[in-house]
Scaffold this motif. Sequence first.
Motif, PDB file in Angstrom:
ATOM      1  N   TYR A   1       0.962  -1.015   0.222  1.00  0.00           N
ATOM      2  CA  TYR A   1      -0.076   0.002   0.162  1.00  0.00           C
ATOM      3  C   TYR A   1       0.807   1.186  -0.210  1.00  0.00           C
ATOM      4  O   TYR A   1       0.699   2.372  -0.876  1.00  0.00           O
TER       5      TYR A   1
ATOM      6  N   PHE B   1       3.015   2.401  -3.514  1.00  0.00           N
ATOM      7  CA  PHE B   1       1.421   3.104  -3.978  1.00  0.00           C
ATOM      8  C   PHE B   1       1.009   4.328  -3.901  1.00  0.00           C
ATOM      9  O   PHE B   1       1.345   5.600  -4.195  1.00  0.00           O
ATOM     10  N   ALA B   2       1.051   4.456  -2.373  1.00  0.00           N
ATOM     11  CA  ALA B   2       0.771   5.825  -1.876  1.00  0.00           C
ATOM     12  C   ALA B   2       0.780   5.999   0.098  1.00  0.00           C
ATOM     13  O   ALA B   2       0.380   5.139   0.554  1.00  0.00           O
ATOM     14  N   PRO B   3       1.879   6.428   0.144  1.00  0.00           N
ATOM     15  CA  PRO B   3       1.824   6.900   1.536  1.00  0.00           C
ATOM     16  C   PRO B   3       0.612   6.984   2.633  1.00  0.00           C
ATOM     17  O   PRO B   3       0.496   6.399   3.684  1.00  0.00           O
ATOM     18  N   GLU B   4      -0.048   8.350   2.050  1.00  0.00           N
ATOM     19  CA  GLU B   4      -1.480   7.881   3.092  1.00  0.00           C
ATOM     20  C   GLU B   4      -1.780   6.570   2.813  1.00  0.00           C
ATOM     21  O   GLU B   4      -2.915   5.884   3.847  1.00  0.00           O
ATOM     22  N   MET B   5      -2.207   5.892   1.971  1.00  0.00           N
ATOM     23  CA  MET B   5      -2.912   4.700   1.757  1.00  0.00           C
ATOM     24  C   MET B   5      -2.910   3.581   3.073  1.00  0.00           C
ATOM     25  O   MET B   5      -3.524   2.906   3.532  1.00  0.00           O
TER      26      MET B   5
ATOM     27  N   TYR C   1      -2.914   2.196 -14.377  1.00  0.00           N
ATOM     28  CA  TYR C   1      -1.909   3.007 -13.659  1.00  0.00           C
ATOM     29  C   TYR C   1      -0.410   2.456 -13.869  1.00  0.00           C
ATOM     30  O   TYR C   1       0.670   3.307 -13.904  1.00  0.00           O
TER      31      TYR C   1
ATOM     32  N   GLN D   1      -2.587   8.572  -8.529  1.00  0.00           N
ATOM     33  CA  GLN D   1      -3.150   8.523  -7.209  1.00  0.00           C
ATOM     34  C   GLN D   1      -4.218   9.685  -7.277  1.00  0.00           C
ATOM     35  O   GLN D   1      -4.780   8.685  -6.344  1.00  0.00           O
ATOM     36  N   ASP D   2      -3.879  10.549  -6.813  1.00  0.00           N
ATOM     37  CA  ASP D   2      -4.426  11.686  -6.562  1.00  0.00           C
ATOM     38  C   ASP D   2      -5.663  11.199  -7.600  1.00  0.00           C
ATOM     39  O   ASP D   2      -6.835  11.328  -6.828  1.00  0.00           O
TER      40      ASP D   2
ATOM     41  N   TYR E   1      -7.388   8.485  -8.192  1.00  0.00           N
ATOM     42  CA  TYR E   1      -7.349   7.623  -7.593  1.00  0.00           C
ATOM     43  C   TYR E   1      -8.393   7.861  -6.584  1.00  0.00           C
ATOM     44  O   TYR E   1      -8.969   7.336  -6.180  1.00  0.00           O
ATOM     45  N   PHE E   2      -7.331   8.732  -5.577  1.00  0.00           N
ATOM     46  CA  PHE E   2      -8.254   8.395  -4.218  1.00  0.00           C
ATOM     47  C   PHE E   2      -9.519   9.678  -4.237  1.00  0.00           C
ATOM     48  O   PHE E   2     -10.300   9.287  -3.377  1.00  0.00           O
TER      49      PHE E   2
END
Length: 620
Positions: free
Chosen positions: A348, A351-355, A558, A566-567, A569-570
């Motif tokens: 995760y 892909f994106a630290p926030e995830m 992707y 990623q932006d 996607y979020f």
Amino acid sequence: MKNRIALSEIAHAAPAAGGGATDPALGLLPVWKLSDLYAAKDAPAFTADLKQSETDALAFENKWKGKLAEAATKTGAGGIGEALKEYEALDDLLGKIGSFAGLTYFSDTSDPANGKFFGDVQSKLTDISSHLLFFALELNRVDDAVMDACMDRDPTAGHYRPWIVDLRKDKPFQLDDKLEQLFLEKSMTSASAFNRLFDETMAELRFDIDGEKQPLEVTLNMLQEADPAIRAKAASALSKTFSDNLRVFTLITNTLAKDKDISDRWRGFEDIADSRHLANRVEREVVDALAAAVQDAYPRLSHRYYAMKARWLGVDQLNYWDRNAPLPETPKAVIPWETAKETVLSAYGAFAPEMADIAGRFFAEEWIDAPSRPGKAPGAFAHPTVPSAHPYVLVNYLGKPRDVMTLAHELGHGVHQVLAGGQGALMCQTPLTLAETASVFGEMLTFRTLLEKTKDKRERKAMLAQKVEDMINTVVRQIAFYQFERKVHMARKEGELTSQQIGELWLSVQGESLGPAIKISEGYESWWTYIPHFIHSPFYVYAYAFGDCLVNSLYAVYQNAAPGFQDKYFELLKAGGTKHHSELLKPFGLDATDPTFWSKGLSMIEGLIDELEALDKELG
């Protein structure tokens, strides 16, 4: 207002206590704490909230019933926006109460105290909801032009535009107020009652393996054991117990199919699955195109793969219980919980630290229930509860590679639910067709991360094979389930079905989807009995195939995407239920109404089978 207590879209749940259970091979397995909702069944806060919800519902009814047409002409105080804010607050409160009652009950459905608690709270919430039933019905009677002008004029009402637009799609299928109230109140003694009967029956079933009585989850897990004798014993035990209980499962299936037929007929739905399509905000033609594309691909996917697997295992045909048997190359080591946790969070985070940060909260704040134990529901799920609280994840972790993928799947749901919670109680719930996006994407991220780290070609072959099997289970198997449901519900219109008739319908779709390399022998005709989706959420299953094919296409974007994927996607996940699938997919250049869309998604599965076949030839 959705009756959240039924938990119909997420199946089951587990205990209220926090802490964990230690397993010598798996390590410390977390047990979630439902005290984040309420401290206990008799907690003063729970009793107070239940009483407050009743008081607030009555006050809401007295304030707004018969006055919404006038409210639609106002802005600010006394306007529709104010009514919607109050209604949403009630929805959140009732959802919190219902989630706690349901999760507590499903921790052990054999406990009479839990059953009584669940039943009493469900009855109370149904009574309370009857005072709120008028709101959606009356709101839909407001003239379209007046409502549009109201949303344009009043920013608060305009905030709820997606919910109002969705609500008005239900308008042609709504009945008058008295009939809607009757349907609501009778649900406790019709569909909800038979859902509960199914859950309690399944929880009490035991399967005899060499004299030991095992629960369903443990027995199903044996079908993935390396020893073929263990798999055969598990299959035999499953078949015997399912067959011994056929009468009750046949009664449940007949009753629920007839109950749905009555509801559909009164509401005016043309097709047996149209109510599900409406709830999913997806067009019947899109689902039909998906089902047709998958059925057309059976020979290229499941038939082809199972023929390869039979050859690898040295047989002409695989027994039906060997469908998910591990290959000889499959690593046999048990995967400790901490390793599974690190694997998923690492994938995760890449892909994106926030995830990874959001997923990490599930571990750190005890939102996960992991041990498999008697009384705990089989399978896995993520339950969103309500935006004022947080989601919970349940898995039955036994240390298999598939268990790691399941953890990645459910945490994907959890991340989605956290992000969508910002939309509020009325608009956070994503239609099922898009609800599987984040979960399947999370699985794909985890799989690709593991595959890249695997250098041994034989282990790589085993990983690819397992991924192909999981995708076949998600796409081919679920569309076969969907076709089975269609056949059952259509046949039920002509009269009550016998166990034999239902079994014959089951075998017909299974034989078609699995292909000639799978030997379907005596005993398998009763395996339709344990699928909870058929009971809790008719026609739910196509959402898995929808989500898998969609994610296959999304992941292809992707892999070739410029920065910024990623932006986008979020933003898709944060949208919750505020946008149609066409609007959400447009930024990625995807369109589910395009006839070639599903073929693109299926081609990724076919490509993995090609890669697997090439690797097999390379290994000799």
